[in-house]
Motif scaffolding. Sequence first.
Motif, PDB file in Angstrom:
ATOM      1  N   LEU A 261       0.827  -1.211   0.000  1.00 28.53           N
ATOM      2  CA  LEU A 261       0.000   0.000   0.000  1.00 28.53           C
ATOM      3  C   LEU A 261       0.860   1.259   0.000  1.00 28.53           C
ATOM      4  N   LEU A 262       1.920   1.276   0.788  1.00 30.97           N
ATOM      5  CA  LEU A 262       2.752   2.467   0.875  1.00 30.97           C
ATOM      6  C   LEU A 262       3.443   2.799  -0.451  1.00 30.97           C
ATOM      7  N   SER A 263       3.665   1.789  -1.280  1.00 25.24           N
ATOM      8  CA  SER A 263       4.401   2.015  -2.525  1.00 25.24           C
ATOM      9  C   SER A 263       3.504   2.463  -3.681  1.00 25.24           C
ATOM     10  N   GLN A 264       2.191   2.568  -3.437  1.00 22.57           N
ATOM     11  CA  GLN A 264       1.278   2.984  -4.505  1.00 22.57           C
ATOM     12  C   GLN A 264       1.176   4.504  -4.586  1.00 22.57           C
ATOM     13  N   ASP A 265       0.932   5.012  -5.773  1.00 21.64           N
ATOM     14  CA  ASP A 265       0.863   6.452  -6.002  1.00 21.64           C
ATOM     15  C   ASP A 265      -0.531   6.971  -5.658  1.00 21.64           C
ATOM     16  N   PHE A 266      -0.924   6.765  -4.415  1.00 15.90           N
ATOM     17  CA  PHE A 266      -2.220   7.187  -3.903  1.00 15.90           C
ATOM     18  C   PHE A 266      -2.042   7.695  -2.470  1.00 15.90           C
ATOM     19  N   LEU A 267      -3.052   8.414  -1.984  1.00 17.05           N
ATOM     20  CA  LEU A 267      -2.982   8.963  -0.636  1.00 17.05           C
ATOM     21  C   LEU A 267      -3.754   8.125   0.381  1.00 17.05           C
ATOM     22  N   PHE A 268      -4.836   7.474  -0.060  1.00 16.37           N
ATOM     23  CA  PHE A 268      -5.649   6.612   0.798  1.00 16.37           C
ATOM     24  C   PHE A 268      -5.855   5.270   0.106  1.00 16.37           C
ATOM     25  N   ALA A 269      -6.356   4.305   0.861  1.00 12.47           N
ATOM     26  CA  ALA A 269      -6.682   2.995   0.299  1.00 12.47           C
ATOM     27  C   ALA A 269      -8.031   2.545   0.834  1.00 12.47           C
ATOM     28  N   ARG A 270      -8.759   1.786   0.008  1.00  9.32           N
ATOM     29  CA  ARG A 270     -10.043   1.229   0.373  1.00  9.32           C
ATOM     30  C   ARG A 270     -10.126  -0.151  -0.278  1.00  9.32           C
ATOM     31  N   LYS A 271     -10.542  -1.227   0.405  1.00  3.95           N
ATOM     32  CA  LYS A 271     -11.101  -1.294   1.727  1.00  3.95           C
ATOM     33  C   LYS A 271     -10.109  -1.983   2.649  1.00  3.95           C
ATOM     34  N   ILE A 272      -9.973  -1.455   3.869  1.00  2.00           N
ATOM     35  CA  ILE A 272      -9.128  -2.063   4.875  1.00  2.00           C
ATOM     36  C   ILE A 272     -10.002  -3.005   5.714  1.00  2.00           C
ATOM     37  N   SER A 273      -9.570  -4.242   5.848  1.00  2.00           N
ATOM     38  CA  SER A 273     -10.356  -5.221   6.599  1.00  2.00           C
ATOM     39  C   SER A 273     -10.500  -4.814   8.065  1.00  2.00           C
ATOM     40  N   PRO A 274     -11.692  -4.993   8.653  1.00  2.00           N
ATOM     41  CA  PRO A 274     -11.857  -4.726  10.091  1.00  2.00           C
ATOM     42  C   PRO A 274     -10.932  -5.588  10.941  1.00  2.00           C
ATOM     43  N   GLU A 275     -10.558  -6.774  10.415  1.00  3.66           N
ATOM     44  CA  GLU A 275      -9.673  -7.674  11.163  1.00  3.66           C
ATOM     45  C   GLU A 275      -8.201  -7.297  11.052  1.00  3.66           C
ATOM     46  N   ALA A 276      -7.871  -6.362  10.142  1.00  2.00           N
ATOM     47  CA  ALA A 276      -6.460  -6.007   9.927  1.00  2.00           C
ATOM     48  C   ALA A 276      -6.012  -5.008  10.994  1.00  2.00           C
ATOM     49  N   LYS A 277      -5.966  -5.448  12.216  1.00  2.00           N
ATOM     50  CA  LYS A 277      -5.688  -4.547  13.330  1.00  2.00           C
ATOM     51  C   LYS A 277      -4.257  -4.006  13.292  1.00  2.00           C
ATOM     52  N   ASP A 278      -3.314  -4.862  12.917  1.00  4.13           N
ATOM     53  CA  ASP A 278      -1.925  -4.392  12.868  1.00  4.13           C
ATOM     54  C   ASP A 278      -1.732  -3.410  11.720  1.00  4.13           C
ATOM     55  N   LEU A 279      -2.376  -3.673  10.587  1.00  2.92           N
ATOM     56  CA  LEU A 279      -2.295  -2.751   9.453  1.00  2.92           C
ATOM     57  C   LEU A 279      -2.878  -1.397   9.843  1.00  2.92           C
ATOM     58  N   LYS A 280      -4.025  -1.397  10.513  1.00  6.37           N
ATOM     59  CA  LYS A 280      -4.638  -0.139  10.941  1.00  6.37           C
ATOM     60  C   LYS A 280      -3.730   0.613  11.919  1.00  6.37           C
ATOM     61  N   ALA A 289       3.380  10.684  11.237  1.00  2.00           N
ATOM     62  CA  ALA A 289       4.846  10.684  11.162  1.00  2.00           C
ATOM     63  C   ALA A 289       5.348  11.817  10.269  1.00  2.00           C
ATOM     64  N   GLU A 290       6.588  12.218  10.504  1.00  2.00           N
ATOM     65  CA  GLU A 290       7.212  13.275   9.712  1.00  2.00           C
ATOM     66  C   GLU A 290       8.461  12.763   9.017  1.00  2.00           C
ATOM     67  N   ASN A 291       8.767  13.393   7.872  1.00  2.00           N
ATOM     68  CA  ASN A 291       9.989  13.110   7.103  1.00  2.00           C
ATOM     69  C   ASN A 291      10.090  11.649   6.669  1.00  2.00           C
ATOM     70  N   VAL A 292       8.960  11.056   6.378  1.00  2.00           N
ATOM     71  CA  VAL A 292       8.962   9.680   5.862  1.00  2.00           C
ATOM     72  C   VAL A 292       9.199   9.721   4.355  1.00  2.00           C
ATOM     73  N   GLN A 293      10.123   8.918   3.874  1.00  2.00           N
ATOM     74  CA  GLN A 293      10.401   8.835   2.445  1.00  2.00           C
ATOM     75  C   GLN A 293       9.624   7.648   1.853  1.00  2.00           C
ATOM     76  N   PHE A 294       8.828   7.933   0.842  1.00  2.00           N
ATOM     77  CA  PHE A 294       8.022   6.884   0.215  1.00  2.00           C
ATOM     78  C   PHE A 294       8.630   6.515  -1.144  1.00  2.00           C
ATOM     79  N   GLN A 295       8.827   5.228  -1.339  1.00  2.00           N
ATOM     80  CA  GLN A 295       9.358   4.726  -2.604  1.00  2.00           C
ATOM     81  C   GLN A 295       8.172   4.246  -3.445  1.00  2.00           C
ATOM     82  N   ILE A 296       7.799   5.046  -4.428  1.00  2.00           N
ATOM     83  CA  ILE A 296       6.609   4.769  -5.228  1.00  2.00           C
ATOM     84  C   ILE A 296       6.972   3.846  -6.401  1.00  2.00           C
ATOM     85  N   SER A 297       6.422   2.644  -6.381  1.00  2.00           N
ATOM     86  CA  SER A 297       6.617   1.709  -7.499  1.00  2.00           C
ATOM     87  C   SER A 297       5.319   1.470  -8.251  1.00  2.00           C
ATOM     88  N   ASN A 298       4.179   1.608  -7.558  1.00  2.00           N
ATOM     89  CA  ASN A 298       2.858   1.625  -8.194  1.00  2.00           C
ATOM     90  C   ASN A 298       2.521   0.349  -8.956  1.00  2.00           C
TER      91      ASN A 298
END
Length: 525
Positions: A261-280, A289-298
């Motif tokens: 998800l972090l590597s996609q050229d988007f700002l949000f994602a849908r749908k996140i599973s209610p069971e994905a507690k660690d992902l949430k 967070a600040e100063n995070v560098q995102f490597q976009i591969s898309n």
Amino acid sequence: MAKIAYILLCHKDPDAIIKQAERLTAAGDYMSIHFDARANPAHFAQISKALKDNRNVTFAHRRIRCGWGEWSLVQATLYAVESAVEAFPRATHFYMLSGDCMAIKSAQYTHQFLDDHDADFIESFDYFESDWIKTGLKEDRLIYRHFFNERTQKWRFYTSYHLQQRFGLKREIPADIQVQIGSQWWCLRRRTIEWVLDFTRSRRDVMRFFRTTWIPDETFFQTIVRHVVPEEEIRSRTLTFLMFTDYGIPVTFYDDHYDLLLSQDFLFARKISPEAKDLKRRLGLLYAAENVQFQISNEGASLFKFLTGRGRIGRRFAMRFWETESTLGRNRELLIIVCKKWHVAKRLLERVRVMTNVPAIEYLFNEEHTPLPDLGGIQKTLEKRTRHRRALMRMLFDYFDTDRLIVCMDPGNLDLLQDFAGDRSITRILEIQCSFSDEYLIGHAMRVGLAGEQTSTDTLDRLLPTIRHDMTYESDGIRDADFEHLYRIEETADMDDNAEALSGFLSVAPEKAREIASVDYLFAD
């Protein structure tokens, strides 16, 4: 600096909604919530109590009962937007969300992205010219009036629809409106939102029209934005990453999708599973967070298509069209070189062309720009070539005035190989088996869009075995097809064995076959 007013439509999971509101507003952004009036009242009371002291949260000034495919979804959005415009005068952007969405970039990255792109992000494709609607009603969504919900009042929906058809009760689309269609997850600038609201107040005829269309949340904003905003200021895409299965069901993301998800050229994602507690949890921490560098591969969409397209044993998605009524000609020979490394097959093809003078064509069913003569348009697209495969090949035999023709194909074209092998003509197949290093497989993944320059090592480590197995599977499929005239040369075989296979495939003397096979750079990457 951009300040976002998130427009949240929701109907369940109050704990998640409260956390989402607290998380997004903690970064200085805003939120306007419409909680479905048909949902549990206790849940709305819980949300209201938890957020009542948060000055960056407001609620739609009116709550209504919502239903899928109904105008009520658009009306609920308008109520929430109107409240946000009034409550948050400093908001520069308005971003449509659902309760299943989560940010996959930091607030810092999101704000900078919107500052750098002075545009409205909303999918909007021509309703009638695009293929956005795959199945079901299309024009009839608009030209007939839909008063009932197709899911909850199916009999009334279709009875009303068929009665209008029977009595010819079609209606005209407003003359100055060009209907558009696209995803309902948009991000619009404040000026655009104000123009849209002004339009809704001044154009009652358009409002009456859309109120009785079917699934207007895919057409209303998409159409109005195109009507009030210059085209060059619109980016016809969503900033929310979402995918659908072959059955039209949204793909759900789980804990192990974090890096993807972090590597996609988007700002949000849908749908996140209610069971994905660690992902949430991880995505929640990420937004602050600040100063995070995102490597976009898309590569998300192409990777999903590749992995799900494999199916289980017995694979899906086989071609259904067979030109059984035509033949290439009983006395003709079609020679097919099959190789996953296209550059290797092309080298051998050129060598054979020079030394045998047999007409030869490269990957005509795989590469759009393969040089082909003008055959009346049948050669123009891969889709046409594949659909009219035998007619195309027959015309190529005639064009070159030959009874022997050599072409290249990918091992994945098993359906084509079987079709040609079933013809009255003679079909010989030469499979070239190559060695695949990890470096080559990574390059292959990048060439076909399964990975990008910034794809993480962990993602590649999980992907490479699947790609390698896929290539083995294709080769096994060719062997299991039991073709009558199948020959094989291998990168690891000795010269004599390869020359013998070439001799049988080309029907040439062993000496000439050895001369063809002797090129030392044939298998070089």
